[in-house]
Structure formats: structure tokens, C-alpha cells
Design a protein around this motif. Structure first.
Motif, PDB file in Angstrom:
ATOM      1  N   VAL A  21       0.865  -1.184   0.006  1.00  0.00           N
ATOM      2  CA  VAL A  21      -0.144   0.180   0.089  1.00  0.00           C
ATOM      3  C   VAL A  21       0.780   1.155  -0.132  1.00  0.00           C
ATOM      4  O   VAL A  21       0.624   2.104  -0.704  1.00  0.00           O
ATOM      5  N   LEU A  22       1.820   1.346   0.745  1.00  0.00           N
ATOM      6  CA  LEU A  22       2.799   2.468   0.876  1.00  0.00           C
ATOM      7  C   LEU A  22       3.594   2.746  -0.463  1.00  0.00           C
ATOM      8  O   LEU A  22       3.603   3.872  -0.970  1.00  0.00           O
ATOM      9  N   ALA A  23       4.001   1.632  -1.056  1.00  0.00           N
ATOM     10  CA  ALA A  23       4.784   1.649  -2.319  1.00  0.00           C
ATOM     11  C   ALA A  23       3.570   2.365  -3.380  1.00  0.00           C
ATOM     12  O   ALA A  23       3.795   3.048  -4.265  1.00  0.00           O
ATOM     13  N   ARG A  24       2.319   1.805  -3.305  1.00  0.00           N
ATOM     14  CA  ARG A  24       1.462   2.220  -4.325  1.00  0.00           C
ATOM     15  C   ARG A  24       1.055   3.431  -3.973  1.00  0.00           C
ATOM     16  O   ARG A  24       0.650   4.263  -5.020  1.00  0.00           O
ATOM     17  N   ALA A  25       0.934   4.098  -2.876  1.00  0.00           N
ATOM     18  CA  ALA A  25       0.704   5.305  -2.405  1.00  0.00           C
ATOM     19  C   ALA A  25       1.695   6.418  -3.141  1.00  0.00           C
ATOM     20  O   ALA A  25       1.317   7.462  -3.537  1.00  0.00           O
ATOM     21  N   HIS A  26       2.988   6.077  -2.904  1.00  0.00           N
ATOM     22  CA  HIS A  26       4.133   6.552  -3.385  1.00  0.00           C
ATOM     23  C   HIS A  26       3.975   6.779  -4.992  1.00  0.00           C
ATOM     24  O   HIS A  26       4.059   8.083  -5.412  1.00  0.00           O
ATOM     25  N   ARG A  27       3.700   5.987  -5.611  1.00  0.00           N
ATOM     26  CA  ARG A  27       3.467   5.835  -7.102  1.00  0.00           C
ATOM     27  C   ARG A  27       2.279   6.705  -7.366  1.00  0.00           C
ATOM     28  O   ARG A  27       2.252   7.566  -8.287  1.00  0.00           O
ATOM     29  N   GLU A  28       1.217   6.653  -6.642  1.00  0.00           N
ATOM     30  CA  GLU A  28      -0.092   7.364  -6.664  1.00  0.00           C
ATOM     31  C   GLU A  28       0.121   8.747  -6.783  1.00  0.00           C
ATOM     32  O   GLU A  28      -0.406   9.626  -7.408  1.00  0.00           O
ATOM     33  N   SER A  29       1.013   9.125  -5.661  1.00  0.00           N
ATOM     34  CA  SER A  29       1.534  10.302  -5.419  1.00  0.00           C
ATOM     35  C   SER A  29       2.152  11.135  -6.446  1.00  0.00           C
ATOM     36  O   SER A  29       1.757  12.201  -6.890  1.00  0.00           O
TER      37      SER A  29
END
Length: 173
Positions: free
Chosen positions: A109-117
Motif C-alpha cells: 500500500v505504501l509503495a502504491r501510495a508513493h506511485r499514486e502521489s
């Protein structure tokens, strides 16, 4: 346009940092040895005034609603394995003293959030985190949300509308 100046030395928004700290506390309080996506979601639901928390609340997924969905998911998972429901009091754990490890779903989730950001530069960090959590296809959180009858895309659309620049629910990073 949402500014990205409110970041620590590691490039993480202060709001996201607080959510992560609360997620660790959620895991400790529940006696879990691992921080997972559900702890991030529970923590995010406590982010008062954020578009993400508002969207969760509107879908019936405030903190208590998420806990109920997680209980329903646990009962359904046990039932599918042929295990009778277990009394909640027997499942109660003592809060952990030590710091829990990071689980696979939380790291994902944190990796996805970073990419999403990086992809959505004008959106609040909390909404990027919510998008990452709701983007999970496998695991406890997607099963719990499905059992709760919540439309993940509608929740994210609601959060995105509130975090759009100039909207009343928009917050700075």
C-alpha cells in the motif's frame, strides 16, 4: 494547486507520517505483530477533516464501520474453513509492548501510495493512500470492503472530488 512543501526529510508528507504512526499504534493496540493494510485504513479513518476520511465515513466506513467489516471478514474466512465463530472476548489480545513489523500488504500500500502521489500531484496524500488501499485486489481489506457492500470506486471518487483544488474539502499536504 495543492502544494507539496509540507514534507519531512524522507519526502513523506507530514499528514501521511501521522497516519503511519497511528497505524503502528492500531496494530499494537490490537496485539498484532505485523502492521497491515487494515491498520492503515483504520488509521486513515481517524484523519479528521480529510477528504479520504470523509469519503470513508460517507460509505459507512468510519472507524467503527471498518472494525465491523473486519470482524465480518474474519467470521466469513473462518466459516469458509469450517471453523465456528469464536467469541470476541476470547480473541481479545493484550496491547503489544514492542513495535510490530511491516507486513506485505502495508508495504504494498505504501509503495502504491508513493506511485499514486507521483502520478496525481494535485491530490492530498491521504487520498493517494486511500487510492492505494482501495486498489488492493487480494487480502483482508478488499474482502472486508466487499462484505460491507461498499463500492470502492465510488468512495475514491468521493474523496477525489473533495480533495480537488478549490473544493471545500481540499487540504494542503
Amino acid at each position: 494547486m495543492v502544494e507539496r512543501r509540507d514534507r519531512d526529510d524522507h519526502g513523506m508528507s507530514r499528514a501521511l507520517r501521522e497516519i503511519i504512526i497511528r497505524a503502528v499504534a492500531e496494530a499494537q493496540h490490537r496485539g498484532d505483530s505485523v502492521v497491515e493494510a487494515e491498520h492503515l485504513l483504520l488509521s486513515l479513518s481517524r484523519e479528521t477533516g480529510s477528504p479520504a476520511a470523509g469519503a470513508l465515513d460517507a460509505a459507512g466506513l468510519d472507524h467503527a464501520g471498518i472494525e465491523a467489516a473486519l470482524r465480518a471478514e474474519r467470521a466469513a474466512s473462518l466459516a469458509s474453513a469450517g471453523v465456528a465463530p469464536i467469541d470476541e472476548e476470547r480473541l481479545a489480545a493484550m496491547p503489544r509492548i514492542g513495535r510490530p513489523r511491516w507486513g506485505t500488504s502495508a508495504r504494498d500500500v505504501l509503495a502504491r501510495a508513493h506511485r499514486e502521489s507521483a502520478r496525481t500531484r494535485n491530490r492530498a496524500a491521504e487520498t493517494d493512500l486511500l487510492a492505494a488501499i482501495l486498489g488492493l485486489d487480494l487480502g483482508t481489506v478488499p474482502r472486508a470492503i466487499a462484505l460491507a457492500g461498499v463500492d470502492r470506486e465510488a468512495v475514491l471518487a468521493h474523496a477525489g472530488a473533495e480533495s480537488a483544488p478549490g473544493s471545500p474539502g481540499a487540504r494542503r499536504r
